[in-house]
Design a protein around this motif. Sequence first.
Motif, PDB file in Angstrom:
ATOM      1  N   THR A 123       0.846  -1.191   0.000  1.00 24.96           N
ATOM      2  CA  THR A 123       0.000   0.000   0.000  1.00 24.96           C
ATOM      3  C   THR A 123       0.881   1.240   0.000  1.00 24.96           C
ATOM      4  N   LYS A 124       0.603   2.142  -0.916  1.00 25.55           N
ATOM      5  CA  LYS A 124       1.452   3.317  -1.091  1.00 25.55           C
ATOM      6  C   LYS A 124       0.697   4.571  -0.664  1.00 25.55           C
ATOM      7  N   ARG A 125       1.355   5.387   0.143  1.00 25.91           N
ATOM      8  CA  ARG A 125       0.784   6.666   0.561  1.00 25.91           C
ATOM      9  C   ARG A 125       1.595   7.785  -0.074  1.00 25.91           C
ATOM     10  N   VAL A 126       0.937   8.606  -0.875  1.00 19.53           N
ATOM     11  CA  VAL A 126       1.615   9.676  -1.601  1.00 19.53           C
ATOM     12  C   VAL A 126       1.475  10.993  -0.842  1.00 19.53           C
ATOM     13  N   ILE A 127       2.595  11.663  -0.610  1.00 22.66           N
ATOM     14  CA  ILE A 127       2.622  12.973   0.038  1.00 22.66           C
ATOM     15  C   ILE A 127       3.408  13.919  -0.863  1.00 22.66           C
ATOM     16  N   LYS A 128       2.795  15.032  -1.238  1.00 23.22           N
ATOM     17  CA  LYS A 128       3.444  16.007  -2.122  1.00 23.22           C
ATOM     18  C   LYS A 128       3.923  15.354  -3.423  1.00 23.22           C
ATOM     19  N   ASN A 129       3.077  14.479  -3.983  1.00 27.07           N
ATOM     20  CA  ASN A 129       3.370  13.779  -5.228  1.00 27.07           C
ATOM     21  C   ASN A 129       4.580  12.858  -5.129  1.00 27.07           C
ATOM     22  N   VAL A 130       4.890  12.421  -3.916  1.00 15.76           N
ATOM     23  CA  VAL A 130       6.024  11.534  -3.677  1.00 15.76           C
ATOM     24  C   VAL A 130       5.511  10.248  -3.022  1.00 15.76           C
ATOM     25  N   PRO A 131       5.984   9.071  -3.471  1.00 15.87           N
ATOM     26  CA  PRO A 131       5.621   7.819  -2.782  1.00 15.87           C
ATOM     27  C   PRO A 131       6.312   7.754  -1.419  1.00 15.87           C
ATOM     28  N   TYR A 132       5.691   8.368  -0.421  1.00 19.75           N
ATOM     29  CA  TYR A 132       6.347   8.553   0.879  1.00 19.75           C
ATOM     30  C   TYR A 132       6.298   7.282   1.717  1.00 19.75           C
ATOM     31  N   CYS A 133       5.104   6.736   1.906  1.00 20.88           N
ATOM     32  CA  CYS A 133       4.951   5.498   2.685  1.00 20.88           C
ATOM     33  C   CYS A 133       4.834   4.311   1.750  1.00 20.88           C
TER      34      CYS A 133
END
Length: 696
Positions: free
Chosen positions: A392-402
């Motif tokens: 599962t991917k969490r995107v923050i500021k258009n970045v794959p953060y998690c």
Amino acid sequence: MLNTKYQLIPTDEHLPKEKSSATWIVKLALIFVGLFTLAFYTWSPVLVQPEPCTFTTPRANEALAKWEANCTTSVFEQSTTENEHSTTTNEQSTTNLVLGQQLTARTTKASKSEEKNNRFFVNTPQCQMPYPNPFSRNILNVYHRKRYVVCDKRPDMLKVNYNEKDRTYELHMNNANLTCCYKQILRAGVRTEADSQYKLLPCVTFPQDFVVPNHVEAVITECRRPNSSKVLQEDGFSFVHPRKPDPDPTPSSPADGGAERRPSVLLWGIDSLSRMNFELTMPLTFKYFRKQPWYELQGYNKMGDNTFPNLMAVLTGFNQTRSYSKCRPTAVGGLDACPMIWKSFRAKGYATAYAEDWSSISTFDYLKMGFRTPPTDVYGRPMILALEKELTKRVIKNVPYCLGRRSAAEYIYDMAEQFTEVHKDRKFFGMFWTNSFSHNDFSMPSAMDARMVKYMRTLDHNGIMNNTIVIFFSDHGSRFGVLRKLDSGFLEERLPVIYMRIPKWIRDKYPEFLHSLKANKNRLTSPYDIHATLKHILELDTPAEQLPRPEGCPTCHSVFEAVSLSRNCSLAGIDDHWCGCVGFTVPATDPMARTIAEQIVEAINKFLTGLKGTQKCQTLKLAKISSLHRKGNSNTYLVGLSISPGDGFLEASAQWNPKTETISTTVSSISRLDSYATQSQCVRAEEAKKFCVCKK
């Protein structure tokens, strides 16, 4: 991680009042104590933080003498000696204290901006590099401190235990009523897809405290209840196993400290982090470095636009033109034949590693072919590719953060911990690079501040620092966005952070290295110098004049040798456009401003026309001239301008010929100060990306 809480400090008006019953004797005693305390703090010696040395004498000969006299004695030497064997007893309380101090000090630091503006990172006869105050009001107005991002708050179902004795890993289930299995991650691509494909093997069920086989380097795990098909928790893990025995006869840590002893090297990199932004967003790490034997190069200046040229200068000593012609990064197998510095270390018997997060923009794969075969003994890319797609991917500021249960950066740094721990009894060279928490938002490094200190302390606790030169560094500062558009943006982009941690045995055996590092703190340095330093590490006892020099900058050398006060950007291998030795006067109002700007736009259009695959790019026009600065009395100008279509904001250096009324400029070095990713998707050529506005 750390749960930082803040508590208001009660003022006197909120404290319970006592009845006045003190006698005159008590009053005199209180007065005496007060006077004694005042005298103590007034007369006690205060440890002053080291300030960059300044230079005002116009003559170079006088400058040399005065500079050496002023800079030889360093407060840093005293502080590092006193803290050499210091230990931390309570990370939680330290975090609370420092964060509280940062919040309190923010207003104070902002109010001292005028005083800070009089300081310099470098102030030598050939280079004046001002110190932009990272706590100025205009920066604090746009800075928003971030909290550590918890990707998954659920308890861990699996734990990895490392057995230091036999250097193996065990998978321990924290709940006995679980059934877990692992899918091994393997590199699977060939030819053009060699560095972009992976495969997962079928899930293998394992028992409690399962010893991970040596051939398994990365996995995705699944845990379920017995007789249930529902996956309760997925996770990803790396396992760095020991490499083959060291073939090099040179011992890694001989008891007699002989001449052949060599240290390990760890490059710990963070993308887009300037020296100023590091001080602002990572105050805990900044303070930690100042209390430990870390040596800073405040005059460290990038030599190219983005990550690739700056890291290639470090890893190969090549300039950008040579990096493309010799290493052919857009050709299959081109980078495999490139003389990366880790090959030199491997030839000396070192174990090697390289890992980087955010696979789509990684240094050697963004618009490039990557590596046909793994470039190092430990290679993190297959794991990152799998985690980005399978978890599962969490995107923050258009970045794959998690990625699943952890941030992308932590997978890289956890791998660094494993690599250094497994190989601490032999020599190693590792580069671990992260993009995900710094590339798109200059405030995001603050979310990793406390965690970064924890990683550094873990390395120290594990004994890694005893025989390892650690280089904590970046490639450049913010290249676009709100921070880049401020008055300090010119230097923000050009001055990446860099610190070096030197083992005690090297400091004891080579005291001249320390003298040079302290002198170089406030002198102009570049990525080429770091390449020369890495070469020097392999030949510590070789005289300076016999050491190899970087091909891209024959006048550059190891930072273990003092940099000349007469060095300018040209001698450091830095093109004029990227030079942080500003020297630009107040804004010029020359009537030829529009002529210069229009010729710059014309040069860009010709540049685009000459590249392959740019037929879908629109012709650019000058929209606005925002600034024009002249460099001293020269004919060099720095121009800020906007283009249309696309509303792009550019910054270009140009040489003006007053006789012909024409300019000369290097188009590839022009800076684009706003994000352009969505405008240039119709072209693949990297050099066209920042200028191309695709036709709709």
